[in-house]
Motif scaffolding. Structure first.
Motif, PDB file in Angstrom:
ATOM      1  N   VAL A  21      -4.943   6.420   4.135  1.00  0.00           N
ATOM      2  CA  VAL A  21      -3.407   6.834   4.430  1.00  0.00           C
ATOM      3  C   VAL A  21      -2.582   6.022   5.266  1.00  0.00           C
ATOM      4  N   GLU A  22      -1.555   5.438   4.937  1.00  0.00           N
ATOM      5  CA  GLU A  22      -0.606   4.546   5.985  1.00  0.00           C
ATOM      6  C   GLU A  22       0.331   5.496   6.432  1.00  0.00           C
ATOM      7  N   ALA A  35      -4.728  -2.641   0.099  1.00  0.00           N
ATOM      8  CA  ALA A  35      -4.851  -2.366  -0.915  1.00  0.00           C
ATOM      9  C   ALA A  35      -5.440  -1.067  -1.088  1.00  0.00           C
ATOM     10  N   GLY A  36      -4.927  -0.088  -2.012  1.00  0.00           N
ATOM     11  CA  GLY A  36      -5.495   1.371  -2.144  1.00  0.00           C
ATOM     12  C   GLY A  36      -4.939   2.376  -1.328  1.00  0.00           C
ATOM     13  N   ALA A  37      -4.255   1.986  -0.543  1.00  0.00           N
ATOM     14  CA  ALA A  37      -3.709   2.972   0.551  1.00  0.00           C
ATOM     15  C   ALA A  37      -2.237   3.812   0.096  1.00  0.00           C
ATOM     16  N   CYS A  38      -2.385   5.028   0.493  1.00  0.00           N
ATOM     17  CA  CYS A  38      -1.285   5.546  -0.014  1.00  0.00           C
ATOM     18  C   CYS A  38      -0.178   5.845   1.007  1.00  0.00           C
ATOM     19  N   SER A  39       0.828   6.116   1.014  1.00  0.00           N
ATOM     20  CA  SER A  39       1.987   6.158   2.045  1.00  0.00           C
ATOM     21  C   SER A  39       2.270   7.494   2.434  1.00  0.00           C
ATOM     22  N   VAL A  40       2.128   7.871   3.474  1.00  0.00           N
ATOM     23  CA  VAL A  40       2.554   9.265   4.150  1.00  0.00           C
ATOM     24  C   VAL A  40       3.014   9.028   5.624  1.00  0.00           C
ATOM     25  N   PRO A  41       4.378   8.715   5.642  1.00  0.00           N
ATOM     26  CA  PRO A  41       4.937   8.408   6.994  1.00  0.00           C
ATOM     27  C   PRO A  41       4.423   9.615   8.114  1.00  0.00           C
ATOM     28  N   LEU A  42       4.324   9.086   9.351  1.00  0.00           N
ATOM     29  CA  LEU A  42       3.997   9.872  10.527  1.00  0.00           C
ATOM     30  C   LEU A  42       4.704  11.032  10.359  1.00  0.00           C
TER      31      LEU A  42
END
Length: 67
Positions: A21-22, A35-42
């Motif tokens: 999780v980025e 690669a393979g990371a999903c985005s959930v801004p802090l």
């Protein structure tokens, strides 16, 4: 409090089905991410925005750090 982990431990968790999780802003995620990371801004990290994560698998949350 987050627990810092070494790269080798991250690789081990990913080999066991871990999820990346980025938490940087969406525009930075769009520029470059693992690669393979999903985005959930802090600033958007909530129970609702993480509902798609599989709670039975390890979760590795990461961001860029200038230290």
């Amino acid at each position: 409090m987050p627990t810092p982990i070494h790269r080798d431990r991250v690789l081990e968790l990913l080999a066991r089905g871990g999820q990346l999780v980025e938490v940087l802003p969406v525009d930075e995620y769009g520029e470059e991410h693992l690669a393979g990371a999903c985005s959930v801004p802090l600033r958007e990290l909530t129970e609702e925005t993480t509902a798609g994560l599989d709670r039975t698998r390890p979760v590795v949350v990461y961001c860029w750090d200038s230290l």
